[in-house]
Design an enzyme around this catalytic site. Sequence first.
Site, PDB file in Angstrom:
ATOM      1  N   ASN A 148      -2.404   5.814  -3.909  1.00 46.38           N
ATOM      2  CA  ASN A 148      -1.699   5.453  -2.678  1.00 46.38           C
ATOM      3  C   ASN A 148      -2.312   4.216  -2.031  1.00 46.38           C
ATOM      4  OD1 ASN A 148      -0.420   5.290  -0.247  1.00 46.38           O
ATOM      5  ND2 ASN A 148      -0.909   7.336   0.445  1.00 46.38           N
ATOM      6  N   ASP A 149      -3.498   4.384  -1.430  1.00 45.41           N
ATOM      7  CA  ASP A 149      -4.107   3.282  -0.673  1.00 45.41           C
ATOM      8  C   ASP A 149      -4.283   2.006  -1.491  1.00 45.41           C
ATOM      9  OD1 ASP A 149      -4.307   4.682   1.687  1.00 45.41           O
ATOM     10  OD2 ASP A 149      -6.268   5.511   1.197  1.00 45.41           O
ATOM     11  N   VAL A 150      -4.553   2.164  -2.789  1.00 46.86           N
ATOM     12  CA  VAL A 150      -4.828   0.986  -3.615  1.00 46.86           C
ATOM     13  C   VAL A 150      -3.575   0.156  -3.874  1.00 46.86           C
ATOM     14  CG1 VAL A 150      -6.822   2.034  -4.749  1.00 46.86           C
ATOM     15  CG2 VAL A 150      -4.568   2.246  -5.790  1.00 46.86           C
ATOM     16  N   THR A 151      -2.400   0.628  -3.382  1.00 45.57           N
ATOM     17  CA  THR A 151      -1.165  -0.135  -3.551  1.00 45.57           C
ATOM     18  C   THR A 151      -0.604  -0.590  -2.201  1.00 45.57           C
ATOM     19  OG1 THR A 151       0.264   1.803  -3.299  1.00 45.57           O
ATOM     20  CG2 THR A 151      -0.545   1.322  -5.523  1.00 45.57           C
TER      21      THR A 151
END
Lengths: 132, 463
Positions: free
Chosen positions: B391-394
């Site tokens: 999630n956060d890494v995108t």
Amino acid sequence: MMLDATVFTQGLVQVSEVANLAMSAAGGVETAVTGGPSFLHLFTVFVLACFVGFYVVWSVTPALHSPLLSVTNAISSVIIVGGLLAAGPAAELADVDLSSLMGFLAVTLASVNIFGGFLVTQRMLAMFKKKK
Amino acid sequence: MSADWTGFAYLVAAVCFIMALRGLSSPTSARQGNVMGIIGMIIAVTTTLLDPEVISYEIIFAGILVGGTIGTLVAFRINMTALPQLVAAFHSLVGMAAVLVAVAAFYHPEAYGIGTFGNIGTASLIEMSIGAAVGAITFSGSVVAFAKLQGLVSGNPVVFPLQHPLNAVIGIAIVALTVALVFGQDPTSFWAIVILSFLIGFLIIIPIGGADMPVVVSMLNSYSGWAACGIGFTLTNTALIITGALVGSAGAILSYIMCKGMNRSIFNVLLGGFGGETVAAAQQAAGSRSVKQGSADDAAFIMSNANQVIVVPGYGMAVAQAQHALREMADLLKEKGVDVKYAIHPVAGRMPGHMNVLLAEASVPYDEVFELEEINHEFSTADVAFVIGANDVTNPLAKTDPSSPIYGMPILDVEKAGTTLFLKRSLGSGYAGVDNELFFRDKTMMLFGDAKKMAEEIVQALN
């Protein structure tokens, strides 16, 4: 290129001369007192090893960072050497004192790590395969 | 063996360890590297056993047998998903071994030629305290990390008032006790150092949240190296010093890479308290907006009509054990002529390189797996980005919103792909507690469900 190589070799010679001088100066004083290698000697080894570590680890491919963690784990268990020396002098069970008991425990813990660390690394690396 | 030969043998062992790390520069040379490491260890242990002072082979072999059996069983049985906690547990053992050796050296310094009990040289005492203190910190810190990773305690950061001043006071006390130890040679000071170090190791790690564990695992790896180094100085053993320095630098570099992968400083991670509390608020905010939801059939249809699919796996994939179903899905797509690649973010998973191992376990060839810098430019030409459990890494907010906690973090540009498929259990935010703007875009389709189940359904739909 030729020039570079010559300069580099000269540099190396100089560095090793300086290192020799420093070593003999420091070693000469300290060895006489303690009989072992001097602090400066060990510290030189330490600093150089940090540099080697720095360059070697940066060349590790990010895909293998997990095996890097597990293999460093295994090799740091070379601390077993300390455990062996502590456990060493107790020839029989009756001779076991606090130090040799500590040594025995350290040997046991480090062994878990050595066997576990190298084997799990091997297991991981065996899974990395190229496209058929 | 004479002292010279012993020293030379230790040097050879150390060189073997350097070669072991060097081997890891490529998957093709890595296995030989590991064998070099094993050879180095055999040389170091054999050399020590040949020391004339070492005569108690029975108890030594008993120790190696017991420890070796446990280690072997664990190594063969461990599930690859559980690697991070295994590594944390192993770190704790190195730390404990360092403490034990330091205790042995303190009470029986003759074995190491550094004086007699109550009459140990100043330098040796300082080195011993450092070795014992760092070892104790490694031990208790790793135990906490293990408990968090294993889910024995909550992965949420534990914060309380005056936490950092307390740590500072304990740190100063340890230094003061080391000074007292040098002047008094007193066992009480020595044990006080060990106990306070256990305490501070525990206190350093509890405020750090579960998702920051890649940094913690790397950092503890580094500590275990420095502990070995400290003991190496005490024992004037170059093999230990060199190895400790190698491991120490390895852990430090990994910590740096992990911090950079999150655009946070190591101090920010260590101060802790990141993530955890804001999640509920973010979930509420998400409730009021609409998303495009799809089924496994939709996903199968979109992907089988694509030319290129880039898969972005995250921790969610690891938790759901979805890597095997995912690889099956990729195989079917490849049969249909779709080009499938994998993109790995530096901090995906709970330890550095965790995703690569899980994909390798599922027989994904390593030359289909790419790091962020290698593949990020390809998203703009890819038809589908398939995000599974990440999630956060995108999250594009990392580029656009300076007030966001993840601002500046390098992200995988999945938004540039023709269609972005998110396989997630819910709309919940990631560990940073930040809403992901991408979920609500027109080009995005959400696939709600367990990663493994959904991947299996897509496989069925593709058949």
